[in-house]
Design a protein around this motif. Structure first.
Motif, PDB file in Angstrom:
ATOM      1  N   LEU A   1      33.325  44.355  42.279  1.00 42.92           N
ATOM      2  CA  LEU A   1      33.815  43.096  42.833  1.00 42.92           C
ATOM      3  C   LEU A   1      33.541  42.934  44.325  1.00 42.92           C
ATOM      4  CD1 LEU A   1      37.345  42.943  41.176  1.00 42.92           C
ATOM      5  CD2 LEU A   1      35.380  41.520  40.623  1.00 42.92           C
TER       6      LEU A   1
ATOM      7  N   ARG B   1      38.748  39.206  47.638  1.00 40.19           N
ATOM      8  CA  ARG B   1      38.016  39.313  46.374  1.00 40.19           C
ATOM      9  C   ARG B   1      38.826  40.083  45.333  1.00 40.19           C
ATOM     10  NH1 ARG B   1      32.540  38.242  46.426  1.00 40.19           N
ATOM     11  NH2 ARG B   1      31.609  37.963  48.463  1.00 40.19           N
TER      12      ARG B   1
ATOM     13  N   GLY C   1      41.977  37.773  44.513  1.00 39.99           N
ATOM     14  CA  GLY C   1      41.535  36.603  43.754  1.00 39.99           C
ATOM     15  C   GLY C   1      42.382  35.377  44.014  1.00 39.99           C
TER      16      GLY C   1
ATOM     17  N   GLN D   1      44.835  36.076  40.532  1.00 44.33           N
ATOM     18  CA  GLN D   1      44.314  36.240  39.168  1.00 44.33           C
ATOM     19  C   GLN D   1      43.550  37.541  38.976  1.00 44.33           C
ATOM     20  OE1 GLN D   1      42.037  32.680  38.547  1.00 44.33           O
ATOM     21  NE2 GLN D   1      43.742  31.616  37.570  1.00 44.33           N
ATOM     22  N   THR D   2      42.767  37.927  39.956  1.00 46.22           N
ATOM     23  CA  THR D   2      41.944  39.129  39.805  1.00 46.22           C
ATOM     24  C   THR D   2      42.799  40.381  39.761  1.00 46.22           C
ATOM     25  OG1 THR D   2      40.145  38.005  40.964  1.00 46.22           O
ATOM     26  CG2 THR D   2      39.971  40.387  40.737  1.00 46.22           C
TER      27      THR D   2
ATOM     28  N   ALA E   1      44.523  40.710  36.508  1.00 48.62           N
ATOM     29  CA  ALA E   1      43.615  41.180  35.457  1.00 48.62           C
ATOM     30  C   ALA E   1      43.385  42.686  35.583  1.00 48.62           C
ATOM     31  CB  ALA E   1      42.288  40.433  35.542  1.00 48.62           C
ATOM     32  N   ILE E   2      43.243  43.174  36.805  1.00 50.17           N
ATOM     33  CA  ILE E   2      43.074  44.616  37.020  1.00 50.17           C
ATOM     34  C   ILE E   2      44.310  45.361  36.531  1.00 50.17           C
ATOM     35  CG2 ILE E   2      42.918  46.394  38.817  1.00 50.17           C
ATOM     36  CD1 ILE E   2      41.111  44.389  40.378  1.00 50.17           C
TER      37      ILE E   2
END
Length: 76
Positions: A13, A44, A47, A51-52, A55-56
């Motif tokens: 990422l 990054r 997110g 959101q990122t 998800a992680i």
């Protein structure tokens, strides 16, 4: 396995993968993962609206050993 998977994902990422550091500590049935990235890559990893990183965290929970709680923290 958990840390190597998260390291692969996070390094994919960011712009500066050499600055990615991942630590893991385990207490009883709680696994704590610390993610450290360069300051310019922090956005990054988090997110839009988080959101990122959510998800992680979901991936980390899915691949964790059964019965273990997983906490993923970003270390600044």
């Amino acid at each position: 396995m958990l840390t190597s998977l998260l390291e692969y994902i996070v390094k994919s990422l960011v712009d500066k993968p050499d600055l990615v550091k991942i630590s893991q500590t385990t207490e009883d049935s709680k696994i704590t993962i610390g993610l450290q990235v360069g300051s310019e890559d922090l956005g990054r990893v988090i997110g839009k609206d988080g959101q990122t990183i959510r998800a992680i965290r979901a991936i980390a929970t899915a691949v964790a050993p059964a019965g273990h709680e997983v906490v993923v923290d970003i270390i600044k």
